[in-house]
Design a protein around this motif. Structure first.
Motif, PDB file in Angstrom:
ATOM      1  N   LEU A 116      -2.769  11.978  -5.752  1.00 12.85           N
ATOM      2  CA  LEU A 116      -3.249  10.704  -5.070  1.00 12.85           C
ATOM      3  C   LEU A 116      -4.886  10.706  -5.148  1.00 12.85           C
ATOM      4  O   LEU A 116      -5.576  11.514  -4.643  1.00 12.85           O
ATOM      5  N   ASP A 151      -8.788   8.359  -5.925  1.00 14.59           N
ATOM      6  CA  ASP A 151      -9.317   7.056  -5.826  1.00 14.59           C
ATOM      7  C   ASP A 151      -9.377   6.438  -7.111  1.00 14.59           C
ATOM      8  O   ASP A 151      -9.457   7.156  -8.209  1.00 14.59           O
ATOM      9  N   THR A 152      -9.028   5.318  -7.314  1.00 12.44           N
ATOM     10  CA  THR A 152      -8.790   4.672  -8.526  1.00 12.44           C
ATOM     11  C   THR A 152     -10.199   4.744  -9.400  1.00 12.44           C
ATOM     12  O   THR A 152      -9.879   4.996 -10.590  1.00 12.44           O
ATOM     13  N   THR A 197      -3.722   1.917   0.795  1.00 11.08           N
ATOM     14  CA  THR A 197      -4.277   2.847   1.716  1.00 11.08           C
ATOM     15  C   THR A 197      -4.818   2.195   2.888  1.00 11.08           C
ATOM     16  O   THR A 197      -5.829   1.314   2.621  1.00 11.08           O
ATOM     17  N   GLU A 224     -13.986   1.055   1.628  1.00 15.68           N
ATOM     18  CA  GLU A 224     -12.880   1.707   0.770  1.00 15.68           C
ATOM     19  C   GLU A 224     -12.249   0.647   0.088  1.00 15.68           C
ATOM     20  O   GLU A 224     -12.172  -0.439   0.587  1.00 15.68           O
ATOM     21  N   ASN A 246      -5.041   3.146  -3.919  1.00 11.31           N
ATOM     22  CA  ASN A 246      -5.147   4.515  -4.399  1.00 11.31           C
ATOM     23  C   ASN A 246      -4.261   4.801  -5.600  1.00 11.31           C
ATOM     24  O   ASN A 246      -3.404   4.061  -5.750  1.00 11.31           O
ATOM     25  N   THR A 247      -4.733   5.502  -6.647  1.00 15.73           N
ATOM     26  CA  THR A 247      -3.776   5.715  -7.780  1.00 15.73           C
ATOM     27  C   THR A 247      -2.756   6.900  -7.561  1.00 15.73           C
ATOM     28  O   THR A 247      -3.422   8.010  -7.104  1.00 15.73           O
ATOM     29  N   LYS A 248      -1.599   6.892  -7.742  1.00 14.78           N
ATOM     30  CA  LYS A 248      -0.575   7.938  -7.392  1.00 14.78           C
ATOM     31  C   LYS A 248      -0.489   8.599  -9.053  1.00 14.78           C
ATOM     32  O   LYS A 248       0.461   7.698  -9.825  1.00 14.78           O
TER      33      LYS A 248
END
Length: 114
Positions: A45, A47-48, A65, A76, A80-82
């Motif tokens: 996981l 931050d984009t 998030t 923020e 988020n990117t998974k």
């Protein structure tokens, strides 16, 4: 990937560049570049804005998030990117957007004092 959620909220857009074949490729990134090899089913996981590149075998998804308070008051993002393996992932510690914002502030501050 034409999933509207990942296109709109994943920070990567609808059109993504693909690099294939043998040889050398130059990719723009800033700060410390981290290379991570994900095992099958392993998730990361991030931050984009930290994501630089990933293999086709890596599943790309987004997760929320926090909420509006986190987004508005803490600076923020909402997502988020998974990334789910298997495959290779490259991350950066300093995004182009952060650098651009810093450069603009620095330029405007120096210009005002001149």
């Amino acid at each position: 990937d034409t999933n509207p959620l990942t296109c709109c909220c994943g920070g990567q857009g609808l059109i993504r560049q693909v690099i294939k074949g043998d040889g050398m490729a130059f990719i723009g990134a800033m700060g410390v570049i981290t290379h991570k090899t994900l095992a099958p089913g392993e998730t990361l996981l991030v931050d984009t804005n930290s994501l630089v590149s990933w293999e086709d075998s890596v599943e790309f998804d987004v997760r929320t998030t926090g909420g509006c308070c986190t987004c508005c008051c803490a600076g923020e993002g909402l997502f988020n990117t998974k990334l789910t393996g298997p495959g290779e992932v490259f991350l950066q510690s300093y995004s182009h957007g952060k650098f651009k914002n810093y450069a603009i502030e620095w330029y405007l501050g120096n210009r005002a004092s001149a």
